[in-house]
Design a protein around this motif. Structure first.
Motif, PDB file in Angstrom:
ATOM      1  N   SER A   6       0.846  -1.193   0.000  1.00 46.11           N
ATOM      2  CA  SER A   6       0.000   0.000   0.000  1.00 46.11           C
ATOM      3  C   SER A   6       0.881   1.241   0.000  1.00 46.11           C
ATOM      4  N   GLY A   7       0.257   2.381  -0.274  1.00 48.23           N
ATOM      5  CA  GLY A   7       0.961   3.654  -0.162  1.00 48.23           C
ATOM      6  C   GLY A   7       1.286   4.333  -1.475  1.00 48.23           C
ATOM      7  N   LEU A  17       6.643   9.885  -0.942  1.00 48.92           N
ATOM      8  CA  LEU A  17       5.663   8.834  -0.669  1.00 48.92           C
ATOM      9  C   LEU A  17       6.322   7.791   0.218  1.00 48.92           C
ATOM     10  N   ARG A  18       5.491   7.103   0.990  1.00 47.81           N
ATOM     11  CA  ARG A  18       5.980   5.993   1.801  1.00 47.81           C
ATOM     12  C   ARG A  18       5.176   4.754   1.467  1.00 47.81           C
ATOM     13  N   LEU A  19       5.845   3.744   0.977  1.00 47.71           N
ATOM     14  CA  LEU A  19       5.199   2.472   0.671  1.00 47.71           C
ATOM     15  C   LEU A  19       5.336   1.530   1.864  1.00 47.71           C
ATOM     16  N   SER A  20       4.305   0.725   2.054  1.00 50.48           N
ATOM     17  CA  SER A  20       4.320  -0.296   3.099  1.00 50.48           C
ATOM     18  C   SER A  20       3.942  -1.632   2.483  1.00 50.48           C
ATOM     19  N   CYS A  21       4.461  -2.695   3.061  1.00 52.24           N
ATOM     20  CA  CYS A  21       4.121  -4.035   2.585  1.00 52.24           C
ATOM     21  C   CYS A  21       4.165  -4.987   3.765  1.00 52.24           C
ATOM     22  N   THR A  76       6.725  -6.433   8.241  1.00 49.08           N
ATOM     23  CA  THR A  76       6.414  -5.347   7.318  1.00 49.08           C
ATOM     24  C   THR A  76       7.687  -4.664   6.848  1.00 49.08           C
ATOM     25  N   TYR A  78       9.092  -1.230   4.567  1.00 45.29           N
ATOM     26  CA  TYR A  78       8.715   0.118   4.149  1.00 45.29           C
ATOM     27  C   TYR A  78       9.712   0.654   3.129  1.00 45.29           C
ATOM     28  N   GLN A  80      10.631   4.556   2.028  1.00 44.76           N
ATOM     29  CA  GLN A  80      10.445   6.000   2.064  1.00 44.76           C
ATOM     30  C   GLN A  80      11.092   6.581   0.818  1.00 44.76           C
ATOM     31  N   THR A 114       1.984  -1.801  -6.412  1.00 46.74           N
ATOM     32  CA  THR A 114       1.284  -0.545  -6.158  1.00 46.74           C
ATOM     33  C   THR A 114       1.852   0.517  -7.108  1.00 46.74           C
TER      34      THR A 114
END
Length: 120
Positions: A6-7, A17-21, A76, A78, A80, A114
């Motif tokens: 997501s993100g 943007l910051r992606l998370s998984c 998780t 991330y 950045q 994403t």
């Protein structure tokens, strides 16, 4: 076992943007986690990886611009992303090398991707 990313989204050049998984399901342990990206017409390429003890590796194109981190308790990872450029536009995929049991071999796990679009 699955990875849920997501993100992503639309951001102007210079933005962040910051992606998370997050990994979920029957997971015994996770070794390396990482992010890859694929732009239209291009092959999927490495962005960054991180080991279970926090050793990181970055593609030359994103060094000093992106930062990868992980939360082992939450399984998780991330990403950045700062100072984004139009050439960072791509579908970003997360990856994990995991096993279901101590006696199992390591398996690759990919998230669904994403979209990140950098445009004014």
């Amino acid at each position: 076992v699955q990875l849920q990313a997501s993100g992503g989204g639309l951001v102007q050049p210079g933005g962040s943007l910051r992606l998370s998984c997050a990994a979920s399901g029957s997971i015994f342990s996770i070794n390396a986690m990482g992010w890859y990206r694929q732009a239209p017409g291009n092959q999927r390429e490495l962005v960054a990886t991180i080991t279970a003890i926090g050793n990181t590796n970055y593609a030359d194109a994103v060094k000093g611009q992106f930062t990868i981190s992980r939360d082992n308790y939450r399984n998780t990872v991330y990403l950045q992303m700062n100072s984004l450029k139009p050439e960072d536009t791509a579908v970003y995929y997360c990856h994990a090398l995991h096993r279901r049991a101590a006696s199992s071999g390591w398996s690759d796990l990919w998230g669904q991707g994403t979209q990140v679009t950098v445009s004014s």
